[in-house]
Design a protein around this motif. Structure first.
Motif, PDB file in Angstrom:
ATOM      1  N   ILE A 189       0.999  -1.711   0.259  1.00 19.87           N
ATOM      2  CA  ILE A 189      -0.006   0.472  -0.168  1.00 19.87           C
ATOM      3  C   ILE A 189       1.140   1.296   0.235  1.00 19.87           C
ATOM      4  CG2 ILE A 189      -1.800   1.448   1.274  1.00 19.87           C
ATOM      5  CD1 ILE A 189      -2.871  -1.533   2.512  1.00 19.87           C
ATOM      6  N   ALA A 190       2.425   1.316   1.154  1.00 21.32           N
ATOM      7  CA  ALA A 190       3.158   2.125   0.737  1.00 21.32           C
ATOM      8  C   ALA A 190       3.161   2.374  -0.724  1.00 21.32           C
ATOM      9  CB  ALA A 190       3.552   1.880   2.363  1.00 21.32           C
ATOM     10  N   GLY A 223       0.723   4.114  -2.636  1.00 23.69           N
ATOM     11  CA  GLY A 223       1.152   5.522  -2.571  1.00 23.69           C
ATOM     12  C   GLY A 223       2.163   6.431  -2.861  1.00 23.69           C
ATOM     13  N   LEU A 224       2.957   5.977  -3.239  1.00 22.95           N
ATOM     14  CA  LEU A 224       4.721   6.558  -2.805  1.00 22.95           C
ATOM     15  C   LEU A 224       4.525   6.711  -4.603  1.00 22.95           C
ATOM     16  CD1 LEU A 224       7.140   8.143  -2.589  1.00 22.95           C
ATOM     17  CD2 LEU A 224       8.191   5.514  -3.155  1.00 22.95           C
ATOM     18  N   THR A 229       2.140   6.848  -6.353  1.00 20.87           N
ATOM     19  CA  THR A 229       1.156   7.441  -6.599  1.00 20.87           C
ATOM     20  C   THR A 229       1.590   9.100  -6.790  1.00 20.87           C
ATOM     21  OG1 THR A 229      -0.991   5.878  -6.610  1.00 20.87           O
ATOM     22  CG2 THR A 229      -1.474   8.147  -6.342  1.00 20.87           C
ATOM     23  N   ALA A 230       1.806   8.733  -5.632  1.00 20.74           N
ATOM     24  CA  ALA A 230       2.379  10.455  -5.569  1.00 20.74           C
ATOM     25  C   ALA A 230       3.498  10.881  -6.831  1.00 20.74           C
ATOM     26  CB  ALA A 230       3.534  10.553  -4.089  1.00 20.74           C
ATOM     27  N   CYS A 288       1.432  12.306  -9.464  1.00 11.59           N
ATOM     28  CA  CYS A 288       0.556  13.440  -9.443  1.00 11.59           C
ATOM     29  C   CYS A 288       1.951  14.547  -9.165  1.00 11.59           C
ATOM     30  CB  CYS A 288      -0.100  13.501  -7.796  1.00 11.59           C
ATOM     31  SG  CYS A 288      -0.844  12.271  -7.404  1.00 11.59           S
ATOM     32  N   LYS A 298      -0.237  -3.595  -9.210  1.00 13.59           N
ATOM     33  CA  LYS A 298      -0.189  -2.435  -8.156  1.00 13.59           C
ATOM     34  C   LYS A 298       0.072  -1.011  -9.309  1.00 13.59           C
ATOM     35  CE  LYS A 298       1.522  -5.625  -5.029  1.00 13.59           C
ATOM     36  NZ  LYS A 298       2.661  -6.129  -4.827  1.00 13.59           N
ATOM     37  N   SER A 323      -2.387   2.061  -8.867  1.00 15.82           N
ATOM     38  CA  SER A 323      -1.903   3.328  -8.551  1.00 15.82           C
ATOM     39  C   SER A 323      -2.145   4.069  -9.303  1.00 15.82           C
ATOM     40  CB  SER A 323      -0.072   2.830  -8.685  1.00 15.82           C
ATOM     41  OG  SER A 323       0.478   4.661  -8.535  1.00 15.82           O
ATOM     42  N   VAL A 362      -5.281   4.971  -8.368  1.00 16.21           N
ATOM     43  CA  VAL A 362      -5.739   6.146  -7.484  1.00 16.21           C
ATOM     44  C   VAL A 362      -5.094   7.823  -7.845  1.00 16.21           C
ATOM     45  CG1 VAL A 362      -4.823   6.868  -4.879  1.00 16.21           C
ATOM     46  CG2 VAL A 362      -5.420   4.315  -5.701  1.00 16.21           C
ATOM     47  N   TYR A 363      -4.474   7.537  -8.852  1.00 15.89           N
ATOM     48  CA  TYR A 363      -3.732   9.178  -9.448  1.00 15.89           C
ATOM     49  C   TYR A 363      -5.499   9.531  -9.891  1.00 15.89           C
ATOM     50  CZ  TYR A 363      -2.798  12.125 -12.759  1.00 15.89           C
ATOM     51  OH  TYR A 363      -2.505  12.986 -14.270  1.00 15.89           O
ATOM     52  N   ILE A 366      -7.836  10.842  -7.942  1.00 13.10           N
ATOM     53  CA  ILE A 366      -6.892  12.004  -7.111  1.00 13.10           C
ATOM     54  C   ILE A 366      -7.854  12.884  -8.323  1.00 13.10           C
ATOM     55  CG2 ILE A 366      -6.107  13.160  -6.020  1.00 13.10           C
ATOM     56  CD1 ILE A 366      -4.373  10.981  -5.342  1.00 13.10           C
TER      57      ILE A 366
END
Length: 182
Positions: free
Chosen positions: A12-13, A16-17, A19-20, A23, A55, A59, A62-63, A66
């Motif tokens: 998950i981390a 998230g990374l 995805t960031a 972004c 994954k 990711s 999720v982006y 957002i």
């Protein structure tokens, strides 16, 4: 030891990374017509290489969510459902099958450079198809005009991004594996 289902905290981390990173990279763009040059696909290539197709695709999704929620992470720091319904919406959706196709090639080949590159080319071609079809419909263009506006100016740059991903992503992947982060 019992096997757990679902995603680990580490996975998950990592999602998230990535995805960031998407972004951060995706909003930077160069407007050259109805479809801008952006770094979105480069971020996706890195994401699927590092995380694998499942994954990496999560990711990107999720982006996408957002951006749809209103955070300005799309090209030119835009956001919202109007972006998905606008001329570039087909490309935003097309990145999903691109991630799946390219990611499967990367993962199933054991991350071999030439096969990874082939997967990226095929996945990007599918993305071009989605994007061109939507651009033609939303901008009231014929397919050829949409192809000339939404694909042809991008082919050389996208090939460069793919080559960069095939060269740089293995180094990131290996470093993250050595650090036991993926």
């Amino acid at each position: 030891m019992t096997e757990t289902k679902g995603l680990s905290i580490k996975a998950i981390a990592a999602i998230g990374l990535i995805t960031a990173v998407t972004c951060i990279l995706a909003p930077f763009s160069i407007p050259i017509g109805p479809v801008p040059i952006s770094l979105t696909n480069l971020a996706i290539y890195f994401g699927i290489y590092v995380l694998g197709w499942k994954k990496g695709t999560v990711s990107y999704c999720v982006y996408l969510l957002i951006g749809l929620a209103g955070v300005p992470v799309f090209s030119a720091f835009t956001a919202g459902p109007q972006k998905l319904l606008g001329p570039t919406g087909g490309y935003l959706i097309g990145f999903i099958p691109m991630a799946v196709i390219a990611g499967l090639f990367i993962e199933k080949s054991g991350r071999k450079a030439l096969i990874s590159l082939l997967g990226m080319i095929l996945g990007t071609a599918v993305c071009y198809g989605f994007g061109t079809a939507w651009l033609a419909v939303s901008a009231h263009m014929d397919f050829r005009a949409a192809l000339e506006a939404g694909v042809l100016p991008f082919v050389a740059g996208d090939l460069i991004k793919m080559v960069l991903a095939v060269i740089i992503a293995p180094q990131i992947y290996n470093a993250l594996q050595r650090a036991d982060l993926i």
